[in-house]
Design an enzyme around this catalytic site. Structure first.
Site, PDB file in Angstrom:
ATOM      1  N   GLU A 190      -1.287  15.329  19.558  1.00 22.62           N
ATOM      2  CA  GLU A 190      -0.130  15.155  20.446  1.00 22.62           C
ATOM      3  C   GLU A 190       0.839  16.330  20.568  1.00 22.62           C
ATOM      4  OE1 GLU A 190       1.727  11.341  19.647  1.00 22.62           O
ATOM      5  OE2 GLU A 190       0.015  10.292  20.523  1.00 22.62           O
TER       6      GLU A 190
ATOM      7  N   GLU B 253      -6.239   7.763  20.806  1.00 24.93           N
ATOM      8  CA  GLU B 253      -5.200   6.799  20.433  1.00 24.93           C
ATOM      9  C   GLU B 253      -4.898   5.887  21.600  1.00 24.93           C
ATOM     10  OE1 GLU B 253      -1.517   7.885  18.588  1.00 24.93           O
ATOM     11  OE2 GLU B 253      -2.467   9.361  17.273  1.00 24.93           O
TER      12      GLU B 253
END
Ligand SMILES: *[C@@H]1O[C@H](CO)[C@@H](O)[C@H](O)[C@H]1NC(C)=O
Ligand SMILES: *[C@@H]1O[C@H](CO)[C@@H](O)[C@H](O)[C@H]1NC(C)=O
Length: 397
Positions: free
Chosen positions: A219, A330
């Site tokens: 991320e 995710e």
């Protein structure tokens, strides 16, 4: 985890028992009591015993076969082409990332993910585990050597995952948001050489294992220069190959918390240019995340979208840019009926778009306890969470 988007696309699910099921909705499977017919232009297609889905143009009515007419014979063939990976479905096993903050700082409250969970999930068909770790645990000084103490812990967990299923893949995920202690790699923080050094050391440890996947960063967010970020990605890819790990897949993350939604317009154009010293691009797979709650953050128990439109856009983008692939590493939801439905639909869409979407790992099991809002950690008695049985298990390989 956590991608915070300013805007949200709501999806209105039609769930009347009698109504025709919308495109990509469930239309059958063990335990299903909803509608079993699809809207015009879609057919109810069995994906596995637990899940049938309304797919475009698919499946003639099972009774009374009709004479094919020219207008119905041209449905698009199943996607072909070579995929280095089979369809992969599984789960994140958190613990070594605990107290990894989104600014890349770290306070060590790490916990080993319980190893018995690997066989628990593998028995159900899981063939991929993502095992996050804090960069500061692996190399306590930036650019310095791997901590042998931590590596022993980490590798014991990785080996348990690999041993749980002879076909299981393991994603090694450095969970640092493109940062070390508040500063971005090559943009005020560590140099690309320091970042690449982490991966040359880790890749050397696993160079001979083809079931390892390198998740080179979790991320990236608020990255001022995405072109420069792509250069950092290239440095990690080069380091992994130079360490002799030439057979394995490397996951390339984009911006805005590895957003699946932002990929085509933000990082995609830059990451498409990353090259693989091992040849071709089939082993460079894009790493995307997406949650299903109202602000897309993965912090709420309720879900408000199944993300099908986001993933359809991503699939179109990947197909029209060299037939590249992405892995959803995710996603997840709470213990609510809205998430059972939305996550099941999202993962079914991913599965039906293999090999462009090569698979998923749900967030999260591992060292999270069963009170965590997005938990899929099994209960102490060994039973699974309802979200797992309702939404994830039906879409496993
Ligand atoms: C962004 O990074 C690239 C290197 O990839 C560099 O050429 C460019 O000048 C940078 N842009 C800005 C605005 O700093
Ligand atoms: C999930 O919800 C069910 C039904 O409300 C409840 O019995 C169960 O304890 C919940 N599980 C978790 C982990 O909160």
């Amino acid at each position: 985890m956590k991608y915070i988007a300013p805007s949200v696309a709501f999806f209105a699910a039609a769930v009347s028992v009698r109504a025709q099921q919308p495109l990509y909705a469930q239309c059958g499977g063990i335990g299903w009591s909803g509608g079993t017919t699809c809207v015009s232009g879609a057919g109810c297609t069995k994906l596995n015993d637990y899940y049938s889905q309304c797919l475009p143009g698919a499946a003639a009515p099972s009774s009374s076969p009709t004479t094919p007419s020219p207008s119905t014979t041209g449905s698009s063939p199943a996607p072909t082409g070579s995929s280095v990976l089979p369809f992969v479905g599984g789960v994140n096993m958190a613990g070594y990332d605990f107290s990894s903050a989104t600014d890349g700082s770290f306070k060590d409250t790490s916990v080993d993910p319980p190893v018995n969970q690997f066989s628990h999930f593998a028995q159900q068909g899981v063939n991929i585990f993502r095992i996050p770790f804090a960069w500061q645990l692996m190399t306590p000084t930036v650019g310095g050597p791997i901590s042998s103490t931590f590596f022993q812990r980490y590798d014991r967990t990785v080996q348990a995952a690999l041993n749980s299923n002879p076909n299981a893949y393991v994603i090694l995920d450095v969970h640092n948001y493109a940062r070390w202690n508040g500063a971005i790699i090559s943009q005020g923080g560590p140099t690309n050489a320091q970042y690449a050094n982490l991966w040359s050391q880790v890749a050397a440890k696993y160079a001979s294992n083809s079931r390892i996947i390198f998740g080179i960063m979790n991320e990236p967010h608020d990255v001022p220069n995405i072109s420069a970020w792509a250069d950092s990605v290239q440095a990690a890819v080069n380091a992994i190959r130079a360490a002799g790990a030439n057979s394995q897949v490397i996951l390339l993350p984009g911006s805005s918390w590895a957003s699946a939604q932002a990929f085509p317009t933000e990082a995609g154009p830059y990451l498409l240019k990353v090259t693989d010293p091992a040849g071709g691009t089939s082993k460079l797979i894009f790493d995307v995340h997406k949650y299903l709650d109202s602000d897309n953050s993965g912090t709420h128990a309720d879900c408000s979208t199944n993300n099908v439109q986001v993933f359809q856009t991503l699939v179109n983008y990947l197909k029209s840019n060299g037939n590249r692939q992405a892995l959803l590493s995710e996603t997840g939801g709470g213990n609510t009926s809205s998430c059972f439905t939305a996550l099941r639909e999202e993962l079914a869409f991913v599965k039906s778009n293999f090999p462009t979407l090569v698979g998923f790992t749900v967030w999260s099991a591992g060292a999270f306890d069963t009170t965590y809002i997005l938990t899929v950690t099994p209960n102490p008695d060994g039973s699974d969470q309802p979200l797992w049985t309702q939404a994830v298990r039906p879409n496993l390989p």
